[in-house]
Design an enzyme around this catalytic site. Structure first.
Site, PDB file in Angstrom:
ATOM      1  N   THR A  49       0.877  -1.184   0.000  1.00  0.00           N
ATOM      2  CA  THR A  49       0.000   0.000   0.000  1.00  0.00           C
ATOM      3  C   THR A  49       0.909   1.227   0.000  1.00  0.00           C
ATOM      4  O   THR A  49       2.131   1.085   0.015  1.00  0.00           O
ATOM      5  CB  THR A  49      -0.892   0.036   1.255  1.00  0.00           C
ATOM      6  OG1 THR A  49      -0.080   0.394   2.373  1.00  0.00           O
ATOM      7  CG2 THR A  49      -1.550  -1.294   1.528  1.00  0.00           C
ATOM      8  N   CYS A  50       0.306   2.416   0.031  1.00  0.00           N
ATOM      9  CA  CYS A  50       1.170   3.607   0.000  1.00  0.00           C
ATOM     10  C   CYS A  50       1.962   3.763   1.293  1.00  0.00           C
ATOM     11  O   CYS A  50       2.975   4.449   1.319  1.00  0.00           O
ATOM     12  CB  CYS A  50       0.364   4.856  -0.317  1.00  0.00           C
ATOM     13  SG  CYS A  50      -1.051   5.055   0.751  1.00  0.00           S
ATOM     14  N   ASN A  51       1.513   3.104   2.353  1.00  0.00           N
ATOM     15  CA  ASN A  51       2.232   3.254   3.624  1.00  0.00           C
ATOM     16  C   ASN A  51       3.044   2.044   4.043  1.00  0.00           C
ATOM     17  O   ASN A  51       3.737   2.086   5.057  1.00  0.00           O
ATOM     18  CB  ASN A  51       1.249   3.592   4.745  1.00  0.00           C
ATOM     19  CG  ASN A  51       0.916   5.060   4.761  1.00  0.00           C
ATOM     20  OD1 ASN A  51       1.755   5.888   4.393  1.00  0.00           O
ATOM     21  ND2 ASN A  51      -0.295   5.390   5.145  1.00  0.00           N
ATOM     22  N   SER A 109      -1.583   1.451  11.441  1.00  0.00           N
ATOM     23  CA  SER A 109      -1.725   2.420  10.347  1.00  0.00           C
ATOM     24  C   SER A 109      -1.253   3.801  10.776  1.00  0.00           C
ATOM     25  O   SER A 109      -1.197   4.106  11.972  1.00  0.00           O
ATOM     26  CB  SER A 109      -3.185   2.522   9.931  1.00  0.00           C
ATOM     27  OG  SER A 109      -3.626   1.290   9.446  1.00  0.00           O
ATOM     28  N   GLU A 114      -8.165   3.577  10.473  1.00  0.00           N
ATOM     29  CA  GLU A 114      -8.669   3.850   9.110  1.00  0.00           C
ATOM     30  C   GLU A 114      -9.171   2.544   8.493  1.00  0.00           C
ATOM     31  O   GLU A 114      -8.585   1.484   8.722  1.00  0.00           O
ATOM     32  CB  GLU A 114      -7.592   4.538   8.252  1.00  0.00           C
ATOM     33  CG  GLU A 114      -6.243   3.832   8.197  1.00  0.00           C
ATOM     34  CD  GLU A 114      -6.118   2.924   7.011  1.00  0.00           C
ATOM     35  OE1 GLU A 114      -7.045   2.869   6.224  1.00  0.00           O
ATOM     36  OE2 GLU A 114      -5.087   2.245   6.906  1.00  0.00           O
ATOM     37  N   PRO A 115     -10.258   2.600   7.760  1.00  0.00           N
ATOM     38  CA  PRO A 115     -10.915   1.358   7.363  1.00  0.00           C
ATOM     39  C   PRO A 115     -10.342   0.664   6.113  1.00  0.00           C
ATOM     40  O   PRO A 115     -10.638  -0.489   5.866  1.00  0.00           O
ATOM     41  CB  PRO A 115     -12.350   1.803   7.100  1.00  0.00           C
ATOM     42  CG  PRO A 115     -12.250   3.227   6.711  1.00  0.00           C
ATOM     43  CD  PRO A 115     -11.029   3.787   7.363  1.00  0.00           C
ATOM     44  N   GLN A 120      -7.261  -3.877   1.856  1.00  0.00           N
ATOM     45  CA  GLN A 120      -5.990  -4.046   1.150  1.00  0.00           C
ATOM     46  C   GLN A 120      -5.326  -5.372   1.527  1.00  0.00           C
ATOM     47  O   GLN A 120      -4.751  -6.048   0.678  1.00  0.00           O
ATOM     48  CB  GLN A 120      -5.066  -2.857   1.473  1.00  0.00           C
ATOM     49  CG  GLN A 120      -5.567  -1.563   0.822  1.00  0.00           C
ATOM     50  CD  GLN A 120      -4.951  -0.321   1.440  1.00  0.00           C
ATOM     51  OE1 GLN A 120      -4.533  -0.313   2.590  1.00  0.00           O
ATOM     52  NE2 GLN A 120      -4.902   0.754   0.654  1.00  0.00           N
ATOM     53  N   MET A 193     -12.187  21.710  -0.865  1.00  0.00           N
ATOM     54  CA  MET A 193     -12.492  21.067   0.410  1.00  0.00           C
ATOM     55  C   MET A 193     -14.002  21.015   0.650  1.00  0.00           C
ATOM     56  O   MET A 193     -14.516  20.047   1.214  1.00  0.00           O
ATOM     57  CB  MET A 193     -11.822  21.800   1.550  1.00  0.00           C
ATOM     58  CG  MET A 193     -11.597  20.867   2.700  1.00  0.00           C
ATOM     59  SD  MET A 193     -10.279  21.430   3.702  1.00  0.00           S
ATOM     60  CE  MET A 193     -11.172  21.827   5.147  1.00  0.00           C
TER      61      MET A 193
END
Lengths: 427, 272
Positions: A49-51, A109, A114-115, A120, A193
């Site tokens: 994932t991105c993290n 996370s 975060e869901p 993922q 936003m």
């Protein structure tokens, strides 16, 4: 069998390293087949994932598997070994399982709770299954990880509160109106936003959206995108009576929404509450509006404070979630140890059955005449019953050592040697 | 203490512990356990009231012991109705301790030896009159608590205190909906209760009004709640000011109960 986890996440590696390590969707299958050499690593999945980029694997020995995983990352992603060693971590058995369960439960996370991460991890598992690199060990491990994540979601309120500024409008709206179903949202000014907030409000059930913007094109664009009604900017005060939630983000340098406008609107609304969110700097809703009974005004600082408070709340809930993870890790190993004796039990029973039937056939003549029914009863009832009686204390011993602290493998291999089962003879 | 009473108290006490634990830890399991305990207690409580009806031939609403017990039972009944429509854990944190306290007072109060002839002569009218009024009082108490929750939550939101209280209290709309529904049911029950009382008085004394202090308070409360209902319908009287009026007007109910406790005349037979 050793469970292993090698990888890098937002805490161990900066974004430039993480993006070099990240796997594209289309290459995962071939990467997995390259990684699983059936020597050091028997089974594997890749969570990318991105993290985080993490390899979850099952292999015969830990060290060889780590070396294999790092070699693979280095060659496949073309990252130097020193960089890898500096920014990656390796976890074994208990630690690896706990880490995976924490990841799936969103406790590891960047934004705790975060869901997306569970989806993922599920996707990573599915890709592993499709690539044929998931076997019995990883399969049961991943099922336990999903069950843990589900328990954390249902038994704690970890994901209950908003942690992004654009979503806070939904949470504040819910604290005022209960449900946002059938509520009317008005946008005064239509910045990026504001659009994000509208998207969340719409998902939460808001029924109608009114958009008032100085430039008509942007208002029309938003009106089309969210099936909203475009309102001429000059006439928005007369439509305030309809709005339950007002989001203001114009570029003006003066108050666009004034106290007397809201006072009048409140009268016409028969005091039904209104939630006003001012996401512009400098502020464009007169702060005096917040003094009106039934009008709830929030500015950027307030939204930020809600986010911070919710983050603290999530951290508190996360401590409860950690105890659930500990509990599930213990359960997983208990199940793993118990299920490990399954094949040996089956082999043992088969072996004893062979011996018993062989002896019965050999001594058959000494038993004298028997009716076919009697012979059948001996084969299908008497002999299996004797085998069960003999094997029961052996199986109980294996299960006890599996549930206790002593090593299961040692106990199983002793019994395999005694009864000369499968690989036991060579031992 | 009777078998049923000890069981009711034990169940309500478990409910209080569970409700507080769920508010502190936000774990659903504690709340579910608390509700199960209170439902069980409510079952025992209903059995005790039925037992009272069978023994006395009328609703057990004579004397402080019986009145407190009935009010506790009615509060739990309202909680269950509210919970079904507007699930809110915070209300349990206020309502369960009150129901427990009322049941404990009932357990400690001295029982009344003899029921006056006035009640035994017309047990049905007594049961309907006293039962309706007490159900109305319990409804106003529920309204009072929902109004308190409203005021506290409104202060948290207006004051931008997004802390533990903000997270644990229900939405303003939920509090307001409970206030309105409790107001309506309390008002209808009180109107019917007073009406039946007047009819009963007319039957015995030939007049609907005897001028006792409790009657003044009952009619005073009725007027205040009538005004609340009226302004709610006519001019959308709601929000903080309506909640404050709901809280203050409950003072009248508390005074009414106190006056009833020390009444000597016609209503002197109601509570000892």
């Amino acid at each position: 069998m050793c469970i292993l986890l090698v990888g890098a996440n937002h805490a161990s590696a900066p974004v430039d390293v993480r993006e070099r390590l990240a796997f594209g969707d289309e290459e995962i299958a071939s990467a997995l087949n390259h990684l699983v050499d059936r020597d050091a690593i028997d089974e594997a999945i890749i969570v990318s994932t991105c993290n985080r980029v993490e390899i979850v694997a099952a292999g015969a020995t830990g060290d060889a598997a780590v070396a294999r995983a790092l070699d693979f990352l280095g060659t496949w992603r073309r990252v130097d070994r020193p960089v890898l060693e500096r920014h990656t971590y390796a976890r074994f058995d208990d630690d690896a399982v706990r880490h995976l369960f924490r990841v799936a439960s969103s406790l590891d996370s960047m934004v705790v709770g975060e869901p997306q991460i569970l989806g993922q991890v599920r996707e990573a598992y599915r890709r592993g299954v499709d690539a044929g690199t998931v076997g019995r060990n990883l399969s049961s491990l991943m099922q336990s990880a999903f069950a843990t994540a589900k328990r954390v979601r249902t038994e704690t309120s970890i994901g209950a509160n908003a942690v992004s500024v654009s979503y806070v409008a939904v949470e504040l709206g819910r604290k005022i109106f209960g449900s946002l179903k059938d509520k009317v949202v008005m946008l005064v000014g239509a910045g990026e936003m504001a659009e994000l907030a509208v998207q969340h409000l719409r998902d939460a059930g808001a029924s109608a959206i009114l958009v008032a913007n100085r430039t008509n094109e942007r208002a029309t664009l938003l009106a089309e995108r969210y099936s909203a009604t475009s309102v001429p900017f000059e006439t928005f005060p007369s439509r305030l009576v309809e709005a339950d939630i007002l989001i203001c983000s114009t570029g003006a340098d003066h108050f666009v929404v004034r106290e007397e406008q809201i006072s009048r609107a409140m009268e016409a609304r028969r005091n039904r509450p209104i939630c006003l969110v001012d996401i512009s700097v400098p502020r464009q809703i007169d702060p005096a509006v917040g003094e009106i009974d039934g009008a709830f005004l929030f500015d950027m600082d307030d939204l930020q404070r809600v986010v911070e408070s919710n983050m603290r709340e999530r951290e508190r809930v996360a401590r409860v979630a950690e105890t659930i993870v500990d509990d599930e890790v213990a359960k997983f190993f208990l199940r793993a140890r118990t299920s490990d004796i399954g094949p040996t039990v089956a082999e043992l029973k088969e072996r004893l059955n062979e011996v018993a039937l062989g002896e019965f056939d050999r001594q058959r003549r000494r038993l004298g005449p028997l009716t076919p029914e009697q012979e059948e009863a001996i084969r299908t009832v008497l002999l299996p019953s004797i085998i069960n009686k003999i094997s029961h204390p052996i199986i109980a011993h294996m299960r006890d050592s599996a549930n206790g602290d002593s090593g299961t493998e040692e106990s199983v291999s002793v019994w395999r040697r005694i009864f000369r089962l499968g690989g036991g003879e060579s031992n | 203490m009777t078998f049923l009473l000890t069981h009711i108290i034990a169940c309500y006490a478990a409910g209080v512990v569970g409700a507080f634990a769920s508010l502190l830890t936000k774990r659903q399991g504690f709340f579910t356990a608390a509700v199960v305990a209170v439902v069980l207690g409510f079952g025992f409580h209903t059995a005790a009231i039925v037992q009272g009806i069978v023994a006395d031939g009328h609703l057990p609403l004579y004397g402080a012991q019986e009145v407190c017990s009935f009010l506790g039972w009615a509060l739990v009944l309202y909680f269950l109705i509210v919970q079904w429509r507007f699930p809110t854990k915070a209300l349990a944190g206020l309502l369960f301790p009150t129901a427990l306290a009322l049941t404990l007072i009932s357990a400690l109060a001295a029982p009344v030896d003899q029921t006056p002839g006035l009640i035994t002569e017309d047990p049905v009218l007594f049961s309907i009159h006293a039962g309706l009024v007490m159900l109305a009082y319990a409804a106003f108490f529920t309204m009072f608590m929902a109004a308190v929750l409203y005021i506290v939550q409104e202060r948290e939101i207006k004051g931008k205190h997004f802390g533990a209280i903000f997270h644990r209290l229900p939405s303003l709309d939920t509090c307001d909906s409970i206030v309105v529904r409790a107001l309506w049911s309390g008002f209808i029950l009180l109107t019917a209760g007073i009406g039946i009382g007047m009819f009963w008085s007319y039957e015995i004394k030939g007049r609907v009004w005897t001028g006792e202090p409790i009657e003044l308070f009952a009619v005073g409360s009725w007027l205040v709640y009538f005004a609340l209902v009226h302004f709610r319908i006519s001019s959308g009287f709601r929000g903080r000011r309506a909640a404050i009026v709901a809280i203050v007007s409950f003072g009248l109910i508390v005074v009414s109960l106190a006056v009833l406790r020390y009444s000597t005349g016609f209503h002197g037979l109601s509570v000892r």
